[in-house]
Design a protein around this motif. Structure first.
Motif, mmCIF file in Angstrom:
data_model
loop_
_atom_site.group_PDB
_atom_site.id
_atom_site.type_symbol
_atom_site.label_atom_id
_atom_site.label_comp_id
_atom_site.label_asym_id
_atom_site.label_seq_id
_atom_site.Cartn_x
_atom_site.Cartn_y
_atom_site.Cartn_z
ATOM 1 N N ALA A 291 -1.125 -9.100 -2.153
ATOM 2 C CA ALA A 291 -2.563 -8.917 -2.363
ATOM 3 C C ALA A 291 -3.210 -10.251 -2.701
ATOM 4 N N ASN B 40 -3.494 -9.201 6.743
ATOM 5 C CA ASN B 40 -3.203 -8.783 5.381
ATOM 6 C C ASN B 40 -2.892 -7.295 5.312
ATOM 7 N N CYS B 41 -1.802 -6.958 4.642
ATOM 8 C CA CYS B 41 -1.487 -5.544 4.428
ATOM 9 C C CYS B 41 -2.350 -4.956 3.324
ATOM 10 N N TYR B 42 -2.714 -5.783 2.343
ATOM 11 C CA TYR B 42 -3.671 -5.367 1.335
ATOM 12 C C TYR B 42 -5.043 -5.876 1.773
ATOM 13 N N GLU B 43 -5.837 -4.992 2.390
ATOM 14 C CA GLU B 43 -7.169 -5.398 2.822
ATOM 15 C C GLU B 43 -8.079 -5.657 1.636
ATOM 16 N N ASN B 44 -7.831 -4.939 0.531
ATOM 17 C CA ASN B 44 -8.553 -5.138 -0.721
ATOM 18 C C ASN B 44 -7.528 -5.243 -1.845
ATOM 19 N N ASP C 230 -6.131 -2.015 -3.230
ATOM 20 C CA ASP C 230 -5.429 -1.063 -2.375
ATOM 21 C C ASP C 230 -4.139 -0.581 -3.036
ATOM 22 N N SER C 231 -3.805 0.656 -2.772
ATOM 23 C CA SER C 231 -2.572 1.239 -3.306
ATOM 24 C C SER C 231 -1.391 0.884 -2.409
ATOM 25 N N GLU D 182 -1.733 2.667 0.904
ATOM 26 C CA GLU D 182 -2.658 2.020 1.829
ATOM 27 C C GLU D 182 -2.035 0.769 2.439
ATOM 28 N N ALA D 183 -1.320 0.000 1.612
ATOM 29 C CA ALA D 183 -0.697 -1.232 2.109
ATOM 30 C C ALA D 183 0.424 -0.935 3.094
#
Length: 273
Positions: A51, A63-67, A70-71, A74-75
Protein backbone atom coordinates in the motif's frame (compact mmCIF):
# COMPACT_ATOMS: atom_id res chain seq x y z
CA UNK A 1 19.13 -41.97 -31.26
CA UNK A 2 21.19 -41.23 -28.15
CA UNK A 3 20.45 -38.04 -26.27
CA UNK A 4 23.68 -38.17 -24.27
CA UNK A 5 26.18 -35.39 -25.14
CA UNK A 6 29.34 -36.16 -27.13
CA UNK A 7 30.85 -32.70 -26.62
CA UNK A 8 30.69 -29.71 -24.27
CA UNK A 9 27.18 -28.30 -23.93
CA UNK A 10 27.27 -24.50 -24.14
CA UNK A 11 25.36 -22.33 -21.66
CA UNK A 12 22.21 -20.73 -23.00
CA UNK A 13 21.64 -17.91 -20.49
CA UNK A 14 23.67 -14.75 -19.85
CA UNK A 15 21.30 -13.12 -17.32
CA UNK A 16 19.33 -14.25 -14.28
CA UNK A 17 15.84 -15.51 -14.96
CA UNK A 18 15.01 -14.90 -11.30
CA UNK A 19 16.72 -12.21 -9.23
CA UNK A 20 15.95 -11.52 -5.58
CA UNK A 21 16.91 -8.05 -4.34
CA UNK A 22 16.50 -7.47 -0.63
CA UNK A 23 17.42 -4.69 1.78
CA UNK A 24 16.36 -2.63 4.75
CA UNK A 25 13.27 -0.44 4.15
CA UNK A 26 13.68 3.02 2.58
CA UNK A 27 16.87 2.07 0.71
CA UNK A 28 15.46 3.05 -2.68
CA UNK A 29 14.53 -0.39 -4.03
CA UNK A 30 11.27 0.78 -5.62
CA UNK A 31 12.92 3.83 -7.18
CA UNK A 32 15.64 1.68 -8.73
CA UNK A 33 13.05 -0.77 -10.04
CA UNK A 34 10.95 2.05 -11.48
CA UNK A 35 14.01 3.35 -13.33
CA UNK A 36 14.44 -0.11 -14.82
CA UNK A 37 10.89 -0.10 -16.18
CA UNK A 38 11.60 3.24 -17.89
CA UNK A 39 14.79 1.87 -19.40
CA UNK A 40 12.78 -1.04 -20.76
CA UNK A 41 10.39 1.40 -22.42
CA UNK A 42 7.24 -0.39 -21.43
CA UNK A 43 8.53 -3.97 -21.49
CA UNK A 44 8.88 -4.11 -17.72
CA UNK A 45 6.17 -3.88 -15.06
CA UNK A 46 6.19 -3.49 -11.28
CA UNK A 47 3.44 -5.49 -9.62
CA UNK A 48 3.20 -3.47 -6.43
CA UNK A 49 1.73 -5.37 -3.49
CA UNK A 50 2.50 -2.72 -0.87
CA UNK A 51 0.00 0.00 0.00
CA UNK A 52 1.47 3.33 -1.11
CA UNK A 53 4.70 1.71 -2.27
CA UNK A 54 4.86 3.58 -5.59
CA UNK A 55 3.39 6.92 -4.52
CA UNK A 56 6.63 8.84 -5.12
CA UNK A 57 8.07 7.23 -8.25
CA UNK A 58 7.44 7.45 -11.98
CA UNK A 59 7.45 4.20 -13.89
CA UNK A 60 5.42 1.35 -15.27
CA UNK A 61 3.55 -0.21 -12.37
CA UNK A 62 0.17 -1.46 -11.23
CA UNK A 63 -0.96 -1.24 -7.61
CA UNK A 64 -2.89 -3.99 -5.86
CA UNK A 65 -3.89 -1.51 -3.18
CA UNK A 66 -5.66 1.18 -5.21
CA UNK A 67 -6.31 3.04 -1.94
CA UNK A 68 -4.29 2.78 1.29
CA UNK A 69 -7.50 1.83 3.11
CA UNK A 70 -8.24 -1.14 0.86
CA UNK A 71 -8.80 -4.45 2.61
CA UNK A 72 -6.95 -7.70 1.97
CA UNK A 73 -9.96 -8.94 0.02
CA UNK A 74 -9.87 -5.88 -2.26
CA UNK A 75 -6.11 -6.14 -2.76
CA UNK A 76 -6.14 -9.86 -3.52
CA UNK A 77 -9.03 -9.34 -5.95
CA UNK A 78 -7.03 -6.68 -7.79
CA UNK A 79 -3.99 -8.99 -7.76
CA UNK A 80 -6.02 -11.74 -9.44
CA UNK A 81 -7.31 -9.27 -12.05
CA UNK A 82 -3.74 -8.27 -12.93
CA UNK A 83 -2.67 -11.91 -13.22
CA UNK A 84 -5.65 -12.68 -15.46
CA UNK A 85 -4.88 -9.76 -17.78
CA UNK A 86 -1.23 -10.74 -18.02
CA UNK A 87 -2.25 -14.31 -18.88
CA UNK A 88 -4.61 -13.05 -21.57
CA UNK A 89 -1.92 -10.81 -23.09
CA UNK A 90 1.26 -12.91 -23.26
CA UNK A 91 4.39 -11.13 -24.46
CA UNK A 92 3.30 -7.70 -23.24
CA UNK A 93 6.19 -7.62 -20.76
CA UNK A 94 9.60 -9.26 -20.65
CA UNK A 95 10.30 -8.31 -17.02
CA UNK A 96 8.00 -8.52 -14.02
CA UNK A 97 9.07 -6.97 -10.72
CA UNK A 98 7.17 -8.26 -7.68
CA UNK A 99 7.31 -5.77 -4.81
CA UNK A 100 7.36 -7.31 -2.33
CA UNK A 101 7.90 -10.91 -1.25
CA UNK A 102 7.27 -9.82 2.32
CA UNK A 103 3.68 -8.81 1.51
CA UNK A 104 3.12 -11.98 -0.53
CA UNK A 105 4.27 -13.92 2.53
CA UNK A 106 1.86 -12.04 4.82
CA UNK A 107 -0.99 -12.70 2.39
CA UNK A 108 -0.17 -16.39 2.41
CA UNK A 109 -1.28 -16.80 6.02
CA UNK A 110 -4.83 -15.68 5.20
CA UNK A 111 -4.97 -17.26 1.75
CA UNK A 112 -3.45 -20.51 3.03
CA UNK A 113 -6.04 -20.67 5.79
CA UNK A 114 -8.86 -20.24 3.27
CA UNK A 115 -7.16 -22.94 1.18
CA UNK A 116 -7.29 -25.33 4.13
CA UNK A 117 -10.92 -24.40 4.82
CA UNK A 118 -11.82 -25.43 1.26
CA UNK A 119 -10.55 -28.99 1.81
CA UNK A 120 -12.71 -31.82 3.21
CA UNK A 121 -10.54 -32.06 6.33
CA UNK A 122 -10.75 -28.32 6.97
CA UNK A 123 -14.44 -27.76 6.21
CA UNK A 124 -15.28 -27.12 9.87
CA UNK A 125 -12.27 -24.89 10.56
CA UNK A 126 -13.21 -21.25 11.27
CA UNK A 127 -16.89 -22.13 11.31
CA UNK A 128 -19.21 -21.00 14.09
CA UNK A 129 -20.24 -24.24 15.85
CA UNK A 130 -23.65 -22.82 16.80
CA UNK A 131 -24.76 -21.21 13.54
CA UNK A 132 -22.51 -22.93 11.02
CA UNK A 133 -21.48 -19.53 9.66
CA UNK A 134 -18.09 -19.49 7.97
CA UNK A 135 -15.90 -16.93 9.71
CA UNK A 136 -14.15 -14.14 7.85
CA UNK A 137 -10.48 -13.40 8.47
CA UNK A 138 -11.53 -10.05 9.96
CA UNK A 139 -13.63 -11.75 12.66
CA UNK A 140 -12.18 -11.80 16.16
CA UNK A 141 -12.72 -15.57 16.39
CA UNK A 142 -10.75 -16.27 13.19
CA UNK A 143 -7.76 -18.59 13.60
CA UNK A 144 -4.80 -19.07 11.29
CA UNK A 145 -4.28 -22.56 9.92
CA UNK A 146 -0.81 -22.38 11.48
CA UNK A 147 -2.45 -22.88 14.90
CA UNK A 148 -3.15 -26.53 14.08
CA UNK A 149 -1.32 -28.98 16.31
CA UNK A 150 2.16 -30.36 15.58
CA UNK A 151 2.78 -27.65 12.97
CA UNK A 152 0.58 -29.45 10.44
CA UNK A 153 -1.01 -26.24 9.19
CA UNK A 154 2.12 -24.46 8.01
CA UNK A 155 2.18 -26.32 4.71
CA UNK A 156 -0.96 -24.55 3.49
CA UNK A 157 0.47 -20.98 3.54
CA UNK A 158 3.73 -22.34 2.10
CA UNK A 159 1.82 -24.14 -0.64
CA UNK A 160 -0.16 -21.00 -1.53
CA UNK A 161 3.00 -18.86 -1.54
CA UNK A 162 4.96 -21.23 -3.80
CA UNK A 163 1.93 -21.59 -6.09
CA UNK A 164 2.07 -17.81 -6.58
CA UNK A 165 5.79 -17.98 -7.34
CA UNK A 166 5.12 -20.58 -10.05
CA UNK A 167 2.17 -18.60 -11.41
CA UNK A 168 4.07 -15.31 -11.61
CA UNK A 169 7.08 -17.06 -13.12
CA UNK A 170 4.94 -18.36 -15.96
CA UNK A 171 3.99 -14.85 -17.10
CA UNK A 172 7.32 -13.38 -18.29
CA UNK A 173 10.84 -14.53 -19.17
CA UNK A 174 12.53 -12.52 -16.36
CA UNK A 175 11.40 -11.91 -12.80
CA UNK A 176 12.79 -9.65 -10.07
CA UNK A 177 11.58 -10.36 -6.55
CA UNK A 178 11.93 -7.51 -4.05
CA UNK A 179 12.18 -8.32 -0.36
CA UNK A 180 12.92 -6.83 3.04
CA UNK A 181 15.37 -8.06 5.64
CA UNK A 182 15.03 -9.07 9.26
CA UNK A 183 17.62 -9.52 11.97
CA UNK A 184 19.05 -13.01 12.33
CA UNK A 185 19.74 -14.14 15.89
CA UNK A 186 22.00 -16.81 17.31
CA UNK A 187 21.79 -18.39 20.73
CA UNK A 188 24.48 -17.58 23.25
CA UNK A 189 25.34 -19.98 26.03
CA UNK A 190 23.88 -18.57 29.23
CA UNK A 191 23.06 -15.21 27.68
CA UNK A 192 20.61 -13.29 25.54
CA UNK A 193 20.25 -13.96 21.83
CA UNK A 194 22.69 -11.99 19.70
CA UNK A 195 22.09 -10.48 16.27
CA UNK A 196 24.45 -12.24 13.85
CA UNK A 197 23.38 -10.49 10.65
CA UNK A 198 20.40 -10.23 8.33
CA UNK A 199 18.28 -12.55 6.26
CA UNK A 200 15.28 -12.25 3.94
CA UNK A 201 12.11 -11.51 5.85
CA UNK A 202 10.17 -14.67 4.99
CA UNK A 203 8.39 -17.09 7.28
CA UNK A 204 9.98 -20.37 8.31
CA UNK A 205 11.03 -22.67 5.48
CA UNK A 206 9.96 -20.26 2.74
CA UNK A 207 13.37 -18.58 2.69
CA UNK A 208 15.16 -21.80 1.75
CA UNK A 209 12.39 -22.98 -0.58
CA UNK A 210 12.59 -19.76 -2.57
CA UNK A 211 16.32 -19.08 -2.56
CA UNK A 212 17.07 -22.59 -3.82
CA UNK A 213 14.74 -21.93 -6.74
CA UNK A 214 16.23 -18.63 -7.97
CA UNK A 215 19.49 -18.13 -9.84
CA UNK A 216 20.63 -14.88 -8.20
CA UNK A 217 20.29 -13.38 -4.75
CA UNK A 218 21.62 -9.89 -3.97
CA UNK A 219 21.52 -7.52 -1.03
CA UNK A 220 21.10 -3.82 -1.81
CA UNK A 221 23.69 -1.82 0.12
CA UNK A 222 24.29 1.92 0.33
CA UNK A 223 27.39 4.09 0.10
CA UNK A 224 26.24 7.71 0.34
CA UNK A 225 24.34 8.43 -2.92
CA UNK A 226 25.32 5.14 -4.55
CA UNK A 227 23.59 1.79 -4.30
CA UNK A 228 25.26 -1.56 -4.90
CA UNK A 229 23.98 -5.07 -5.37
CA UNK A 230 26.13 -7.27 -3.17
CA UNK A 231 26.48 -10.90 -4.12
CA UNK A 232 29.05 -11.54 -1.42
CA UNK A 233 28.64 -13.71 1.65
CA UNK A 234 29.99 -12.22 4.87
CA UNK A 235 28.97 -11.67 8.48
CA UNK A 236 26.29 -9.12 7.57
CA UNK A 237 25.15 -10.51 4.23
CA UNK A 238 24.46 -14.12 5.14
CA UNK A 239 22.98 -15.22 1.86
CA UNK A 240 23.92 -14.06 -1.61
CA UNK A 241 25.41 -15.21 -4.86
CA UNK A 242 24.54 -16.17 -8.40
CA UNK A 243 24.77 -19.02 -10.87
CA UNK A 244 25.40 -16.42 -13.58
CA UNK A 245 29.20 -16.26 -14.05
CA UNK A 246 29.55 -12.47 -14.45
CA UNK A 247 27.54 -11.68 -11.31
CA UNK A 248 30.07 -11.61 -8.51
CA UNK A 249 31.22 -9.21 -5.80
CA UNK A 250 29.54 -5.82 -5.45
CA UNK A 251 28.02 -4.18 -8.52
CA UNK A 252 27.08 -0.50 -8.76
CA UNK A 253 23.39 -0.44 -9.68
CA UNK A 254 22.33 3.17 -9.03
CA UNK A 255 23.72 6.62 -8.27
CA UNK A 256 21.99 9.88 -7.54
CA UNK A 257 22.87 12.76 -9.87
CA UNK A 258 21.87 16.41 -10.07
CA UNK A 259 19.12 15.52 -12.52
CA UNK A 260 17.83 12.31 -10.95
CA UNK A 261 19.05 8.74 -10.82
CA UNK A 262 21.42 6.90 -13.11
CA UNK A 263 21.08 3.13 -13.08
CA UNK A 264 23.38 0.44 -14.40
CA UNK A 265 21.07 -2.47 -15.06
CA UNK A 266 23.23 -3.55 -18.00
CA UNK A 267 25.63 -4.98 -15.41
CA UNK A 268 22.92 -7.49 -14.50
CA UNK A 269 21.17 -7.83 -17.84
CA UNK A 270 23.73 -7.25 -20.63
CA UNK A 271 21.07 -6.66 -23.30
CA UNK A 272 19.73 -3.59 -21.46
CA UNK A 273 21.41 -0.40 -22.67
Amino acid sequence: MSILPKEVVKSTEKAPKDLIVYSQPKMGKTTIMAELTKKLDGKGLILNLEAGGTDYVDGYYVNCYENPSDSFREAISRYKEVIKELQENPGTYDYLIIDSLTVLDSWSDIAGTYKYMSTPIGKNFNRDPKTGRVLNHTDAEWKSVTTLGDGNGWRFPRMWFMDQIELLSSLVPYRIWVGHVKDKYIKQDGGADMISGHEINLTGKLKNMLTVRVSTLAKLVADEDKRYLSLEVDNDNLIGGSRVPHLTGKLLISEKTKTGYKTHWNKIYPTIK
